[in-house]
Design a protein around this motif. Structure first.
Motif, PDB file in Angstrom:
ATOM      1  N   PHE A   1      -6.783   6.816   5.810  1.00  0.00           N
ATOM      2  CA  PHE A   1      -7.319   7.991   5.130  1.00  0.00           C
ATOM      3  C   PHE A   1      -6.851   8.036   3.679  1.00  0.00           C
ATOM      4  O   PHE A   1      -6.588   9.104   3.133  1.00  0.00           O
ATOM      5  N   MET A   2      -6.753   6.880   3.045  1.00  0.00           N
ATOM      6  CA  MET A   2      -6.270   6.765   1.679  1.00  0.00           C
ATOM      7  C   MET A   2      -7.086   7.629   0.715  1.00  0.00           C
ATOM      8  O   MET A   2      -8.314   7.509   0.643  1.00  0.00           O
TER       9      MET A   2
ATOM     10  N   LEU B   1      -9.110  -0.969   4.004  1.00  0.00           N
ATOM     11  CA  LEU B   1     -10.380  -1.023   4.745  1.00  0.00           C
ATOM     12  C   LEU B   1     -10.208  -0.263   6.050  1.00  0.00           C
ATOM     13  O   LEU B   1      -9.645  -0.786   7.010  1.00  0.00           O
ATOM     14  N   PRO B   2     -10.661   0.991   6.112  1.00  0.00           N
ATOM     15  CA  PRO B   2     -10.614   1.709   7.391  1.00  0.00           C
ATOM     16  C   PRO B   2     -11.644   1.125   8.345  1.00  0.00           C
ATOM     17  O   PRO B   2     -12.780   0.867   7.960  1.00  0.00           O
TER      18      PRO B   2
ATOM     19  N   VAL C   1      -8.291   2.355  12.208  1.00  0.00           N
ATOM     20  CA  VAL C   1      -7.312   1.288  12.039  1.00  0.00           C
ATOM     21  C   VAL C   1      -7.443   0.838  10.587  1.00  0.00           C
ATOM     22  O   VAL C   1      -8.554   0.751  10.062  1.00  0.00           O
ATOM     23  N   CYS C   2      -6.326   0.559   9.933  1.00  0.00           N
ATOM     24  CA  CYS C   2      -6.373   0.223   8.516  1.00  0.00           C
ATOM     25  C   CYS C   2      -6.103  -1.265   8.289  1.00  0.00           C
ATOM     26  O   CYS C   2      -5.037  -1.766   8.643  1.00  0.00           O
TER      27      CYS C   2
ATOM     28  N   PHE D   1       1.005   0.872   3.742  1.00  0.00           N
ATOM     29  CA  PHE D   1      -0.225   1.014   4.528  1.00  0.00           C
ATOM     30  C   PHE D   1      -0.647  -0.358   5.054  1.00  0.00           C
ATOM     31  O   PHE D   1      -0.046  -1.385   4.738  1.00  0.00           O
ATOM     32  N   GLY D   2      -1.714  -0.372   5.858  1.00  0.00           N
ATOM     33  CA  GLY D   2      -2.309  -1.622   6.332  1.00  0.00           C
ATOM     34  C   GLY D   2      -1.596  -2.206   7.535  1.00  0.00           C
ATOM     35  O   GLY D   2      -1.191  -3.364   7.519  1.00  0.00           O
ATOM     36  N   TYR D   3      -1.490  -1.439   8.621  1.00  0.00           N
ATOM     37  CA  TYR D   3      -0.704  -1.869   9.784  1.00  0.00           C
ATOM     38  C   TYR D   3      -1.536  -2.598  10.838  1.00  0.00           C
ATOM     39  O   TYR D   3      -0.997  -3.038  11.848  1.00  0.00           O
ATOM     40  N   HIS D   4      -2.836  -2.689  10.638  1.00  0.00           N
ATOM     41  CA  HIS D   4      -3.718  -3.498  11.485  1.00  0.00           C
ATOM     42  C   HIS D   4      -3.574  -3.195  12.986  1.00  0.00           C
ATOM     43  O   HIS D   4      -3.518  -4.100  13.820  1.00  0.00           O
ATOM     44  N   GLY D   5      -3.473  -1.913  13.292  1.00  0.00           N
ATOM     45  CA  GLY D   5      -3.433  -1.504  14.689  1.00  0.00           C
ATOM     46  C   GLY D   5      -2.052  -1.433  15.297  1.00  0.00           C
ATOM     47  O   GLY D   5      -1.921  -1.140  16.485  1.00  0.00           O
ATOM     48  N   ASN D   6      -1.009  -1.677  14.516  1.00  0.00           N
ATOM     49  CA  ASN D   6       0.371  -1.587  15.016  1.00  0.00           C
ATOM     50  C   ASN D   6       1.182  -0.621  14.154  1.00  0.00           C
ATOM     51  O   ASN D   6       2.251  -0.953  13.649  1.00  0.00           O
ATOM     52  N   GLY D   7       0.677   0.591  14.031  1.00  0.00           N
ATOM     53  CA  GLY D   7       1.293   1.535  13.122  1.00  0.00           C
ATOM     54  C   GLY D   7       2.487   2.285  13.659  1.00  0.00           C
ATOM     55  O   GLY D   7       3.293   2.784  12.875  1.00  0.00           O
TER      56      GLY D   7
END
Length: 454
Positions: free
Chosen positions: A254-255, A268-269, A360-361, A383-389
Motif C-alpha cells: 500500500f505504498m 508491485l502489489p 503481496v508486495c 518493503f518487498g517481502y514477497h509473501g513472507n512479511g
C-alpha cells in the motif's frame, strides 16, 4: 492513481476475514491524528514493519515516535495474510542468490531469515502476545513425482551449502504424518517456521509499542508530505500536521507513491485471495487423514498456500485477479474453492464461510528492500517481502530502528551488516503505470509452465 480498483483502498472498512471475526472487538486504542505536533520519528504504516520499528525505537532508544495508519492498526496485509512465519522473502532461487551475491551473503540472508522467525517468538514471549502458534516448520508439498526429486535436490543444497534445517519426507511418510490426497508425492520441511494468527500478533505488537511509549494513530492517512526548514511535514486526512526529524515508510503493497517521488514506481502489489471453510468434521479430516499443523505450500510455480486453523477451519490462499474489483474477488474465490476440491476431493461439500483479499508486495529485483533515500537520508524504508512479511517485516522494523537510532553518518546509504540481497532500494519498474500488466504477464507465464509440466 492507484494501480487497482478503488474498492481495495477503503481504509475505513475492515476486511471480512476470519482473523477479524476471531478477535471479537479487540483493537489497539488510539486517536486519529488531528493536532499540530512535533516528533523525532514519524512512521507511515501501522503494520508489522512500522509497529516493530516503533516498538524498538521506543523500547531500546527512548525516541519520540508516532505511527500514522490509514485504517485501523492491522488494516493492511499484516492483519489479513495467511499467518505463515517462515523462511523466505525473495523469489530468487538459492542458485540465483549464490550466483548474484555469493555464498557468504546468501548464508547471511538465510541466517537473518531464521533470526527473524525467532524474533517474532521472542517478542511474543516478552510481551505476552498470544497468537495461536501452530506447527514446527513450513512444508513444500510435491504435486508430482518429478517435483519430489527437484525438492530433494533443493533440500540437499540448502543443507550442504547453507547449513539450513531442511528435511525430506517421503510420500508414504507424509501420508501418515501430514495428509493423504491424490496430489501429494512427498514434501520437504524447512525450519524454523510456524503458523500464527496474524491479526492477533499485529494487535499485540501495537499494544507492546504503546506500552513502551510509542504513540499510535489509526485512521490517519497521510495526504501530504513536504519539507520545511529541514524537517518533514506530514498532513493527515484527520486534519493534523505532524513535523518530524525522520520518516520511516512502512507501507509495503500500500505504498503511498504520490507523496514522495523517491518511493514511486518501486513496489508491485500483487493481489492474493484467501478463503476459509466452516469447521471440518472428524469424518472429513479422516477422509484425507489430515494430521499436520504446520503451514504448507504446494510445488507449483503459481502455488497455493494452506493450513488447518486451530478450530478446524481450513484456510487456502492463492493469486487474486488483476483488476481488484469486488466482482473479480468473488470469481477468484470461487476458482479457489474449485481448486481446493481438486486437491482434496473428499471436501467437495465443505462450505466456505470467509473470503477476503489483500496485497503481496513484489519488487523488480525480486528481493526485499531496506534502505534510506539517497536524496534524503532522513527517510528510511522497508518493503518487498514477497509473501513472507510476518517475520521479514518484524525484523526489518527492528533493523531500521537500530540504524536510525545508532548511526549519525548520513553519507552511508545502507549498513553493510545487512545481507546484500536486502540492502538498498530496488530499481524502479520501467513505465510504472504498466506494473499491473507486468504482473499479468509474469503470472500467466508461470501458469503456462504449470500447465505444460508433465
Amino acid at each position: 492513481m492507484p494501480l487497482f480498483d478503488n474498492s481495495l483502498y477503503h481504509y475505513e472498512e475492515p476486511q471480512p476475514s476470519w482473523w477479524e471475526a476471531s478477535v471479537d472487538d479487540q483493537r489497539v486504542d488510539g486517536e486519529a491524528f488531528d493536532g499540530n505536533e512535533n516528533c523525532e520519528v514519524a512512521v507511515i504504516g501501522g503494520g508489522y514493519t512500522g509497529l516493530s520499528a516503533a516498538y524498538h525505537l521506543a523500547k531500546d532508544y527512548n525516541l519520540d515516535v508516532r505511527v500514522l495508519e490509514a485504517g485501523h492498526i492491522g488494516w493492511g496485509a499484516s492483519g489479513r495474510n495467511g499467518g505463515f512465519c517462515c523462511m523466505g522473502g525473495t523469489m530468487l532461487s538459492v542458485q540465483k542468490q549464490i550466483r548474484k551475491f555469493g555464498i557468504e551473503e546468501t548464508r547471511k540472508f538465510y541466517r537473518a531469515q531464521a533470526e527473524a522467525v525467532e524474533l517474532v517468538r521472542h517478542i511474543a514471549s516478552d510481551e505476552n502476545i498470544g497468537f495461536d502458534e501452530q506447527g514446527d516448520g513450513e512444508l513444500v508439498v510435491a504435486e508430482k513425482p518429478g517435483h519430489c526429486r527437484e525438492l530433494e535436490e533443493e533440500c540437499k543444497l540448502k543443507q550442504n551449502m547453507l547449513g539450513l534445517d531442511c528435511s525430506m519426507i517421503s510420500k508414504e511418510a507424509f501420508r501418515e504424518q501430514g495428509y493423504d490426497a491424490p496430489h501429494q508425492h512427498g514434501a520437504i520441511l524447512e525450519k524454523p517456521g510456524f503458523a500464527l494468527h496474524p491479526l492477533k500478533y499485529c494487535l499485540g505488537l501495537g499494544e507492546a509499542a504503546k506500552r513502551k511509549g510509542a504513540k499510535l494513530h489509526p485512521h490517519s492517512e497521510v495526504i501530504a508530505w513536504y519539507k520545511q526548514d529541514g524537517k518533514h511535514v506530514l498532513e493527515t486526512a484527520a486534519g493534523g500536521t505532524l513535523i518530524a526529524e525522520n520518516v520511516i515508510v512502512a507501507c509495503n503493497g500500500f505504498m503511498p507513491e504520490k507523496l514522495n517521488k523517491g518511493i514511486a514506481g518501486r513496489a508491485l502489489p500483487l493481489q492474493s485471495q484467501i478463503i476459509v471453510t466452516r469447521p471440518l468434521t472428524d469424518g472429513e479430516l479422516a477422509a484425507h487423514n489430515w494430521k499436520m499443523e504446520s503451514p504448507a505450500i504446494n510445488s507449483r510455480n503459481v502455488y497455493f498456500y494452506y493450513r488447518m486453523l486451530p478450530d478446524r477451519h481450513f484456510l487456502i490462499g492463492g493469486r487474486g485477479d488483476f483488476q481488484g474489483t469486488k466482482e473479480g474477488a468473488e470469481m477468484t474465490a470461487e476458482k479457489l474453492r474449485q481448486s481446493m476440491v481438486e486437491l482434496w476431493p473428499e471436501w467437495r461439500e465443505v462450505e466456505i464461510e470467509y473470503s477476503w483479499r489483500g496485497f503481496v508486495c513484489f519488487t523488480s529485483a525480486l528481493r526485499p528492500a531496506i534502505g534510506r533515500l539517497p536524496e534524503d537520508p532522513s527517510v528510511y524504508f522497508g518493503f518487498g517481502y514477497h509473501g513472507n512479511g510476518v517475520n521479514n517485516a518484524t525484523w526489518t522494523g527492528r533493523e531500521l530502528a537500530r540504524w536510525l537510532a545508532g548511526n549519525n553518518d548520513r553519507t552511508n546509504p545502507v549498513p553493510t551488516h545487512l545481507p546484500a540481497i536486502m540492502r538498498g532500494m530496488t530499481p524502479k519498474f520501467p513505465f510504472p503505470s504498466f506494473r499491473r500488466y507486468y504482473a499479468m504477464a509474469g503470472v500467466g507465464w508461470h501458469r503456462f509452465k504449470d500447465m505444460i509440466d508433465g
